[in-house]
Design a protein around this motif. Sequence first.
Motif, mmCIF file in Angstrom:
data_model
loop_
_atom_site.group_PDB
_atom_site.id
_atom_site.type_symbol
_atom_site.label_atom_id
_atom_site.label_comp_id
_atom_site.label_asym_id
_atom_site.label_seq_id
_atom_site.Cartn_x
_atom_site.Cartn_y
_atom_site.Cartn_z
ATOM 1 N N VAL A 1 -29.422 36.050 -8.690
ATOM 2 C CA VAL A 1 -29.694 36.635 -7.377
ATOM 3 C C VAL A 1 -29.772 35.536 -6.328
ATOM 4 C CG1 VAL A 1 -31.408 37.875 -6.005
ATOM 5 C CG2 VAL A 1 -30.855 38.656 -8.319
ATOM 6 N N ARG A 2 -30.459 34.427 -6.666
ATOM 7 C CA ARG A 2 -30.567 33.314 -5.729
ATOM 8 C C ARG A 2 -29.191 32.773 -5.389
ATOM 9 N NH1 ARG A 2 -33.725 29.614 -8.498
ATOM 10 N NH2 ARG A 2 -35.590 30.614 -7.685
ATOM 11 N N ALA A 3 -28.324 32.645 -6.405
ATOM 12 C CA ALA A 3 -26.977 32.118 -6.177
ATOM 13 C C ALA A 3 -26.195 33.010 -5.226
ATOM 14 C CB ALA A 3 -26.244 31.971 -7.503
ATOM 15 N N GLU A 4 -26.358 34.342 -5.361
ATOM 16 C CA GLU A 4 -25.641 35.268 -4.479
ATOM 17 C C GLU A 4 -26.138 35.127 -3.039
ATOM 18 O OE1 GLU A 4 -23.023 37.186 -5.065
ATOM 19 O OE2 GLU A 4 -22.986 36.222 -7.025
ATOM 20 N N LYS A 5 -27.460 34.935 -2.881
ATOM 21 C CA LYS A 5 -28.006 34.771 -1.530
ATOM 22 C C LYS A 5 -27.508 33.490 -0.897
ATOM 23 C CE LYS A 5 -32.272 37.445 -2.070
ATOM 24 N NZ LYS A 5 -33.758 37.387 -2.025
ATOM 25 N N GLU A 6 -27.410 32.417 -1.718
ATOM 26 C CA GLU A 6 -26.949 31.146 -1.179
ATOM 27 C C GLU A 6 -25.507 31.224 -0.712
ATOM 28 O OE1 GLU A 6 -27.707 28.431 -4.319
ATOM 29 O OE2 GLU A 6 -29.839 28.207 -3.844
ATOM 30 N N LYS A 7 -24.706 32.073 -1.366
ATOM 31 C CA LYS A 7 -23.317 32.225 -0.944
ATOM 32 C C LYS A 7 -23.229 32.811 0.449
ATOM 33 C CE LYS A 7 -21.385 32.824 -5.615
ATOM 34 N NZ LYS A 7 -20.722 33.769 -6.528
ATOM 35 N N GLU A 8 -24.231 33.629 0.816
ATOM 36 C CA GLU A 8 -24.204 34.285 2.115
ATOM 37 C C GLU A 8 -24.678 33.361 3.234
ATOM 38 O OE1 GLU A 8 -26.704 37.616 1.573
ATOM 39 O OE2 GLU A 8 -25.488 38.540 -0.008
ATOM 40 N N MET A 9 -25.381 32.289 2.883
ATOM 41 C CA MET A 9 -25.952 31.396 3.888
ATOM 42 C C MET A 9 -24.996 30.259 4.199
ATOM 43 S SD MET A 9 -29.797 31.163 2.289
ATOM 44 C CE MET A 9 -30.322 29.996 3.541
ATOM 45 N N PRO A 10 -24.916 29.848 5.468
ATOM 46 C CA PRO A 10 -24.077 28.687 5.798
ATOM 47 C C PRO A 10 -24.646 27.429 5.167
ATOM 48 C CG PRO A 10 -25.409 29.352 7.683
ATOM 49 C CD PRO A 10 -25.573 30.422 6.650
ATOM 50 N N ALA A 11 -23.780 26.580 4.689
ATOM 51 C CA ALA A 11 -24.216 25.350 4.036
ATOM 52 C C ALA A 11 -24.826 24.415 5.062
ATOM 53 C CB ALA A 11 -23.031 24.683 3.348
ATOM 54 N N PRO A 12 -25.991 23.824 4.761
ATOM 55 C CA PRO A 12 -26.597 22.863 5.686
ATOM 56 C C PRO A 12 -25.756 21.602 5.772
ATOM 57 C CG PRO A 12 -27.801 22.901 3.606
ATOM 58 C CD PRO A 12 -26.798 24.013 3.543
ATOM 59 N N THR A 13 -25.919 20.888 6.866
ATOM 60 C CA THR A 13 -25.143 19.667 7.068
ATOM 61 C C THR A 13 -26.082 18.486 7.287
ATOM 62 O OG1 THR A 13 -25.018 20.076 9.448
ATOM 63 C CG2 THR A 13 -23.210 20.927 8.073
ATOM 64 N N VAL A 14 -25.547 17.300 7.058
ATOM 65 C CA VAL A 14 -26.294 16.067 7.284
ATOM 66 C C VAL A 14 -25.580 15.262 8.355
ATOM 67 C CG1 VAL A 14 -27.083 13.900 6.257
ATOM 68 C CG2 VAL A 14 -27.191 16.025 4.925
ATOM 69 N N ARG A 15 -26.332 14.870 9.405
ATOM 70 C CA ARG A 15 -25.775 14.088 10.503
ATOM 71 C C ARG A 15 -26.215 12.636 10.377
ATOM 72 N NH1 ARG A 15 -28.231 14.790 14.784
ATOM 73 N NH2 ARG A 15 -29.927 16.152 14.085
ATOM 74 N N LEU A 16 -25.260 11.723 10.426
ATOM 75 C CA LEU A 16 -25.587 10.303 10.441
ATOM 76 C C LEU A 16 -25.991 9.912 11.859
ATOM 77 C CD1 LEU A 16 -25.689 7.578 8.941
ATOM 78 C CD2 LEU A 16 -23.311 7.224 9.656
ATOM 79 N N ILE A 17 -27.197 9.374 12.018
ATOM 80 C CA ILE A 17 -27.713 9.001 13.330
ATOM 81 C C ILE A 17 -27.435 7.536 13.636
ATOM 82 C CG2 ILE A 17 -29.822 8.771 14.701
ATOM 83 C CD1 ILE A 17 -30.915 11.200 13.169
ATOM 84 N N SER A 18 -27.659 6.664 12.659
ATOM 85 C CA SER A 18 -27.414 5.243 12.877
ATOM 86 C C SER A 18 -27.159 4.551 11.553
ATOM 87 C CB SER A 18 -28.605 4.586 13.585
ATOM 88 O OG SER A 18 -29.746 4.585 12.750
ATOM 89 N N SER A 19 -26.473 3.405 11.624
ATOM 90 C CA SER A 19 -26.215 2.588 10.444
ATOM 91 C C SER A 19 -26.283 1.127 10.864
ATOM 92 C CB SER A 19 -24.840 2.902 9.843
ATOM 93 O OG SER A 19 -24.608 2.150 8.669
#
Length: 459
Positions: free
Chosen positions: A14-32
Amino acid sequence: MYASLRIPHFVSSVRAEKEKEMPAPTVRLISSTMVHLRESSSSHAEGSRRRWELTAWDVAMLSTPYIQKGLLFPMPPGPLYAAIQHLKSSLSRCLLHFPFLAGRLATDLETTTFVDCSDQGVQFDVAAADGVHVSDLASAGEIPAVVNSFFPLADGTVIGFDGYSLPLLAVQVTELSDGVFVGCSFNHVMGDGESFWHFFKSWSEITSGSEIISRAPLTERPPIHHECGRIRFLVSEEHMARFSSPPLRVRFFRFSRNAIVCLKAKANRQLRPEVGDISSLQALTALMWRCITRARRLPVDQTTTCKMAIGNRTRLDPPLPAGYFGNCMEAIAVKAVVGELLAQELGWAARALHDRIKGHTNLSARKFVEEWVKRPSVYHGLFEGNGVMVGSSPRYEIYGIDFGWGSGVTVLSGAANKYDGKMSAYRGKGGIDLEVCLFPHFMSALESDGELLDMLSIV
């Protein structure tokens, strides 16, 4: 026969099905940026060394992916910017004890690879994971793919050999909605898991206000490497093998302390060794070897292999000091016919692992070095299609690491060195946590395995 219909599998579906419906989170690089050693007095012994010699165990790792591990923490008190700047400053001070981590690999054309300790720097990235909460990662069995982006040098194909041009150590601090993840990508040529967590803990001690670290790194090469002769091995890309991880499901199975006690007692009761007890990790590894083999539905006449990464520090004679920094481990292997592995009791598989580990002695470790110096090579193919391998160790006190914000919430790993059948064992807060990587259809079958679920149900 073990039952195959259990509620936990239904819940995860059930959790896997719910995750399919949610947009995938993203990671933003701020500085390096690059962090360098803070100015030190000329009397600092490690700071004055310009060359760090590698051992046979180190050079053999040139084709191995970086170690990618890190800890999740609640949000530090005060402004996060100040906490990050303090992390960067304390890292600079910590590198005075570990200056070789700020170097790069170099080649002595008369012999082999070494580390040029000329302070070319450690990479320090700051990023933000939009919409990711501590609770999304702390309590979840399934590890979301976004975690792979919590690490610098995130490409899982980056290997030790790339340390000629890439940093030997790279750090990423990722801001979550209500927490922080501190992750490190650590060139495996520089050390094993014992050394990785040695550095990580030392960094946290300095960050939390200590003027000294509890355990200074000891970098003198073991006597065995002087006795076996100089390494003569000029490496090139031709020697390397790069592995790109296939689509996998990665999840934690968390075994309570009582479950581990019961599992160990069961293995010893079924087939007590003549000398010594089957350990908790040996019993757990035997359980997972059986369960994963069953989940794969392998033909009964096929051979399956179970590998465990074991340390040599205490096996050598004389043993190495506790603070020895570098690689000092090997992978031992036990083979079995599928039909026999599943027909026998748990204790049979645990005994096979126990005997193989017990047989790995000072002589075995010495033989590896002696033969390697005569015929040097790099590791290839640590994984096998029908096998499993357990890395890391529940001996590492990862939850004793505190940057001044309290104990970590959970340990997480990156994309590097993950393949079907790879497992990593960690000391959990109430037992042993096992990270398992499998092809999706194998993981689905494993989640319904009765033998496994019986142990997971013990609180």
